[in-house]
Every structure is written in C-alpha cells, then in structure tokens.
Design a protein around this motif. Structure first.
Motif, PDB file in Angstrom:
ATOM      1  N   LEU A  42      37.073  49.514 -19.493  1.00 55.58           N
ATOM      2  CA  LEU A  42      36.784  49.895 -18.104  1.00 55.58           C
ATOM      3  C   LEU A  42      35.329  49.666 -17.728  1.00 55.58           C
ATOM      4  N   ARG A  43      35.122  49.130 -16.561  1.00 59.37           N
ATOM      5  CA  ARG A  43      33.774  49.009 -15.985  1.00 59.37           C
ATOM      6  C   ARG A  43      33.844  49.687 -14.621  1.00 59.37           C
ATOM      7  N   GLY A  44      33.411  50.927 -14.541  1.00 58.75           N
ATOM      8  CA  GLY A  44      33.468  51.644 -13.264  1.00 58.75           C
ATOM      9  C   GLY A  44      32.565  50.950 -12.254  1.00 58.75           C
ATOM     10  N   LEU A  45      33.158  50.494 -11.161  1.00 59.85           N
ATOM     11  CA  LEU A  45      32.409  49.671 -10.206  1.00 59.85           C
ATOM     12  C   LEU A  45      31.719  50.535  -9.145  1.00 59.85           C
ATOM     13  N   ILE A  46      30.398  50.467  -9.129  1.00 57.17           N
ATOM     14  CA  ILE A  46      29.630  51.195  -8.107  1.00 57.17           C
ATOM     15  C   ILE A  46      29.013  50.167  -7.158  1.00 57.17           C
ATOM     16  N   GLU A  47      29.602  50.076  -5.971  1.00 55.55           N
ATOM     17  CA  GLU A  47      29.105  49.113  -4.979  1.00 55.55           C
ATOM     18  C   GLU A  47      27.996  49.824  -4.205  1.00 55.55           C
ATOM     19  N   PHE A  48      26.777  49.731  -4.739  1.00 60.79           N
ATOM     20  CA  PHE A  48      25.735  50.656  -4.270  1.00 60.79           C
ATOM     21  C   PHE A  48      25.071  50.236  -2.964  1.00 60.79           C
ATOM     22  N   SER A  49      25.226  48.970  -2.564  1.00 61.55           N
ATOM     23  CA  SER A  49      24.646  48.551  -1.280  1.00 61.55           C
ATOM     24  C   SER A  49      25.386  47.327  -0.749  1.00 61.55           C
ATOM     25  N   ASN A  50      25.573  47.275   0.568  1.00 62.06           N
ATOM     26  CA  ASN A  50      26.226  46.092   1.145  1.00 62.06           C
ATOM     27  C   ASN A  50      25.245  45.273   1.973  1.00 62.06           C
ATOM     28  N   TYR A  51      23.942  45.559   1.841  1.00 62.87           N
ATOM     29  CA  TYR A  51      22.954  44.689   2.489  1.00 62.87           C
ATOM     30  C   TYR A  51      22.941  43.363   1.738  1.00 62.87           C
ATOM     31  N   CYS A  52      22.932  42.270   2.474  1.00 64.89           N
ATOM     32  CA  CYS A  52      22.889  40.975   1.793  1.00 64.89           C
ATOM     33  C   CYS A  52      22.077  39.989   2.614  1.00 64.89           C
ATOM     34  N   SER A  53      21.197  39.253   1.923  1.00 60.80           N
ATOM     35  CA  SER A  53      20.378  38.269   2.635  1.00 60.80           C
ATOM     36  C   SER A  53      21.059  36.903   2.676  1.00 60.80           C
ATOM     37  N   CYS A  54      22.211  36.788   2.007  1.00 58.90           N
ATOM     38  CA  CYS A  54      22.899  35.488   1.968  1.00 58.90           C
ATOM     39  C   CYS A  54      23.945  35.389   3.081  1.00 58.90           C
ATOM     40  N   ASN A  55      24.425  34.171   3.212  1.00 60.19           N
ATOM     41  CA  ASN A  55      25.391  33.922   4.281  1.00 60.19           C
ATOM     42  C   ASN A  55      26.595  33.143   3.805  1.00 60.19           C
ATOM     43  N   CYS A  56      27.050  33.453   2.610  1.00 57.85           N
ATOM     44  CA  CYS A  56      28.188  32.749   2.017  1.00 57.85           C
ATOM     45  C   CYS A  56      29.320  32.689   3.057  1.00 57.85           C
ATOM     46  N   PHE A  57      29.927  31.514   3.235  1.00 57.24           N
ATOM     47  CA  PHE A  57      30.881  31.315   4.333  1.00 57.24           C
ATOM     48  C   PHE A  57      32.195  32.076   4.163  1.00 57.24           C
ATOM     49  N   TYR A  58      32.405  32.653   2.956  1.00 58.12           N
ATOM     50  CA  TYR A  58      33.705  33.280   2.650  1.00 58.12           C
ATOM     51  C   TYR A  58      33.647  34.805   2.624  1.00 58.12           C
ATOM     52  N   CYS A  59      32.452  35.399   2.664  1.00 54.42           N
ATOM     53  CA  CYS A  59      32.327  36.807   2.288  1.00 54.42           C
ATOM     54  C   CYS A  59      32.033  37.730   3.477  1.00 54.42           C
ATOM     55  N   GLY A  60      32.723  38.845   3.510  1.00 57.24           N
ATOM     56  CA  GLY A  60      32.562  39.813   4.586  1.00 57.24           C
ATOM     57  C   GLY A  60      31.198  40.501   4.611  1.00 57.24           C
ATOM     58  N   LEU A  61      30.447  40.426   3.519  1.00 57.29           N
ATOM     59  CA  LEU A  61      29.127  41.079   3.501  1.00 57.29           C
ATOM     60  C   LEU A  61      28.016  40.155   3.990  1.00 57.29           C
ATOM     61  N   ARG A  62      28.352  38.918   4.308  1.00 57.51           N
ATOM     62  CA  ARG A  62      27.317  37.946   4.717  1.00 57.51           C
ATOM     63  C   ARG A  62      26.433  38.528   5.812  1.00 57.51           C
ATOM     64  N   SER A  63      25.162  38.157   5.778  1.00 53.07           N
ATOM     65  CA  SER A  63      24.209  38.826   6.678  1.00 53.07           C
ATOM     66  C   SER A  63      24.571  38.633   8.148  1.00 53.07           C
ATOM     67  N   LYS A  64      25.268  37.512   8.464  1.00 52.86           N
ATOM     68  CA  LYS A  64      25.601  37.284   9.885  1.00 52.86           C
ATOM     69  C   LYS A  64      26.802  38.095  10.356  1.00 52.86           C
ATOM     70  N   ASN A  65      27.451  38.814   9.456  1.00 54.43           N
ATOM     71  CA  ASN A  65      28.558  39.678   9.906  1.00 54.43           C
ATOM     72  C   ASN A  65      27.960  40.996  10.414  1.00 54.43           C
ATOM     73  N   THR A  66      27.939  41.133  11.733  1.00 51.30           N
ATOM     74  CA  THR A  66      27.325  42.329  12.322  1.00 51.30           C
ATOM     75  C   THR A  66      28.358  43.442  12.523  1.00 51.30           C
ATOM     76  N   LEU A  67      29.606  43.183  12.104  1.00 48.47           N
ATOM     77  CA  LEU A  67      30.661  44.152  12.383  1.00 48.47           C
ATOM     78  C   LEU A  67      30.871  45.168  11.249  1.00 48.47           C
ATOM     79  N   ILE A  68      29.933  45.245  10.313  1.00 50.29           N
ATOM     80  CA  ILE A  68      30.053  46.306   9.295  1.00 50.29           C
ATOM     81  C   ILE A  68      28.821  47.199   9.352  1.00 50.29           C
TER      82      ILE A  68
END
Ligand code: SAH
Ligand code: SF4
Length: 349
Positions: A42-68
C-alpha cells in the motif's frame, strides 16, 4: 530470464482474441507470484496540492483550467494523515501534487518529510516509506528531498514517443527534460518509477511496444501506467476521434507484458484503471500489478484533484475485499520495496 521478448509484444497488443488475453494474464500472474509473492503493498496517496504550473493537454489540474478550486494542505493536515496511514499499517505514503518547482515548496517538503520520518520512527519502528510524485525538479532539489528521507519517485514520461509527447504537451514541456529528470533520480539513489498513459489520441500499438522497450532500457524499479481518461476541460478531450486503442483491455495487456518482461519490479494497479471498469482493480492485480495507492486526501479536497473525469474513490474496506477476492493478500506493515532496486544497487548502477 524473461519468458517473453519484445518482438512478440506487438502481435499480442494488436490481438482481439479473448483466449490469448486469458493465457497472457495467467502467465503474468504466475511470474508475479514467483518474483513478488501474493502480497499487495500500500502507498497511501496524499494529494497535498493541486496548484500546477504546467499545462499538459490531458490533465484537469493544468494551470489554464480555471474551473477548479486550488488548495494546498497545511503541514499539520499532512502530518496527521501520514500518522493515520502509519497506524493503519500502510507503512508507505505517496505525496503527490501538481508541478510547482519553486524553492518555497521544496523547503516546505524537506521539512515535512524530515518531520514525518521523525514522528514515525520515534518508537523504534521502521518509519513510513515515502514516495514522491511532484513532477520535474532540478537535480539539487531532488537531492535535498532524498536526503530528507524520500526514497522513491514516480515520474511518468506519458509516452516514449517524442512526436506523440509533443502533441499532448505545450512547447515548453519536452520528453528530453523528463529523461534528464529520470537520470538525475537514478543517480541520486531513488527507486525510480515511470509510466505512460494508454489509449491516448493518436497512440498506436507500435508506440506501446516502444514504451515497453523504454522501460527495459531504463532499467526501472517501479511502473505506474494506466488508461488515459479524457477530462472535459482540457484540449485533448476534443481529440477523442483519434483514439484507436481500447484503453481498458490494452492497459491490462501492457501490465501483463511488463510483468513478463520485468518480473521483479513493483507495478501499480492505477486509480485510473479502477475508475474505468468495475473490475479494474482485480484485473490489474491479476495482470501482475502488486501495488495499490488508496486515496487519503481529505474528502472535501478530492473533487478538486481530478486529473481526469469520473475519478473513483474506493474505501479501504472495499479495496481489501477486492484484493482478497482476486486471490491476493494485503501487505500491511511492510514497505514492499522493489527487489529490482536492491539488485540494481548491487550491480553498482
Ligand atoms: N504533477 C505530477 C503528478 C501528478 S499527475 C506529474 O505530472 O508527474 C500524475 C499523473 O496523472 C501524470 O503523470 C499522468 O500520467 C496522469 N494523468 C493526468 N491526466 C490524466 C488523464 N486525463 N487520464 C489518465 N491519467 C492522467
Ligand atoms: Fe500538472 Fe502533472 Fe497534471 Fe501535468 S499531469 S498538468 S504536471 S498535475
């Protein structure tokens, strides 16, 4: 010696024969039980921050997604979750976030990791094993985090094909820079994990064969790969007509082939695999995965950590039940490190 070679993988990946899939899973399960036993670590997953400076075209955390709503868990919150994980017998956590290579974040993590190590070793126990999954950093930043006590690092390359990589990332993000990071992590002494997404627009089975070759060439210790799942607020979600691969079945085949080619690595049954199919966890384990990452992120933050749509949350009790039903056993109270890493160290690599 692996029971399969790379030349055989393309035909298997391209096949639609369910009997072939059945035989493949049976063989990979045998290899996994022999090389890694029947435990699931087991690796208990702690997603400690969703700030991201990247803009990967596939990911909901991309910095250009202003809806989160962007969040950053406090030091105290993270330590509390880590202590909870340790008490529950997870014995390893994975700290994950968007990419934020600023000095303040690295300083924060160095202090945090030292503290987690201190509080979980004070009664003489082995302490929590710490995996990081926080993207591309500099050599010196990786080194500081390693010295603080993190000893595994997951950095997916997403695809080993340069052209496909450049189609799913903006110009500033390059495959060569990921490769430099992987080299740095290996050089420092981390157990190095990488991986790809499966079923990307424009991805073919030849690309996937290239990915398997890449994992072998890199001599990796850990593998985290799973299906690509479109996220509505991303540019790649508009490219679904270019998807030609069945992401679920192909992910299972990729896991099985990876297990046959690299018997002693650690391999994750990803949350994405669990999210696209009700049997995803069980089948991922049967295909050869031996690691699961139960989400420990606080419930009020989970909705804001959606890399892809319909990300599934499964309670530990259900996970335990599914592991049991699939014929495996939870590896509580153990780090479950990849023996490949010990072997690689002994070879001086
Ligand atoms: N920011 C860090 C860690 C968080 S993202 C990093 O990028 O390494 C972790 C992984 O989530 C990525 O490597 C990617 O493979 C996966 N991911 C992102 N968007 C996804 C999507 N739409 N479908 C499936 N996996 C995705
Ligand atoms: Fe950021 Fe990682 Fe998502 Fe890319 S994949 S946008 S680096 S969180």
């Amino acid at each position: 010696m692996p029971v399969i070679n790379l030349n055989q993988t393309e035909e298997i990946l391209a096949s639609n024969d369910p009997a072939l899939l059945g035989r493949l899973l049976k063989e990979s399960d045998q290899v996994r039980r022999k090389a890694r036993g029947n435990e699931v670590y087991l690796r208990g997953l702690i997603e400690f921050s969703n700030y991201c400076s990247c803009n990967c075209f596939y990911c909901g955390l991309r910095s250009k997604n202003t809806l989160i709503n962007r969040y950053f868990l406090s030091r105290e919150e993270i330590i509390k979750i880590a202590e909870y994980a340790y008490r529950k017998g997870y014995h390893s956590i994975c700290l994950q976030s968007g990419e934020n290579p600023v000095p303040e974040q690295v300083d924060f993590l160095v202090e945090l990791i030292s503290c987690i190590k201190e509080v979980t070793t004070q009664n003489g126990g082995p302490g929590l094993g710490i995996t990081l999954s926080i993207g591309e950093l500099s050599y010196s930043q990786y080194l500081r985090l390693y010295k603080a006590g993190a000893h595994r690092y997951l950095l997916r390359i997403e695809t080993s094909d340069n052209e496909l990589f450049s189609r799913i990332h903006p110009p500033g993000q390059t495959l060569s820079s990921r490769l430099e990071c992987l080299a740095a992590l290996g050089d420092i002494g981390y157990q190095v994990g990488t991986g790809v997404m499966i079923g990307l627009p424009g991805q073919t089975v030849s690309h996937l064969v290239g990915d398997l070759k890449f994992f072998l060439d890199q001599d990796i210790d850990m593998l985290g790969m799973g299906p690509y799942i479109p996220h509505p607020n991303t540019p790649l979600a508009r490219m679904q007509r270019y998807i030609t691969i069945d992401s679920y079945t192909t992910s299972l085949k990729m896991l099985a082939l990876a297990r046959l080619l690299m018997p002693d690595i650690n391999m994750v049954a990803s949350t994405a695999l669990q999210s696209i199919h009700p049997e995803g966890l069980k089948m991922g384990l049967k295909a050869g995965a031996n690691i699961i990452m139960p989400v420990l992120t606080p419930p009020d933050k989970r909705d804001d950590y959606k890399l892809y749509a319909h990300k599934k949350f499964t309670t530990l009790t259900t996970l335990e039940q599914q592991v049991d039903e699939a014929g495996y056993k939870m590896g509580y109270w153990k780090w479950g490190d990849s023996p490949h890493w010990h072997q690689r160290r002994n070879r001086g690599k």
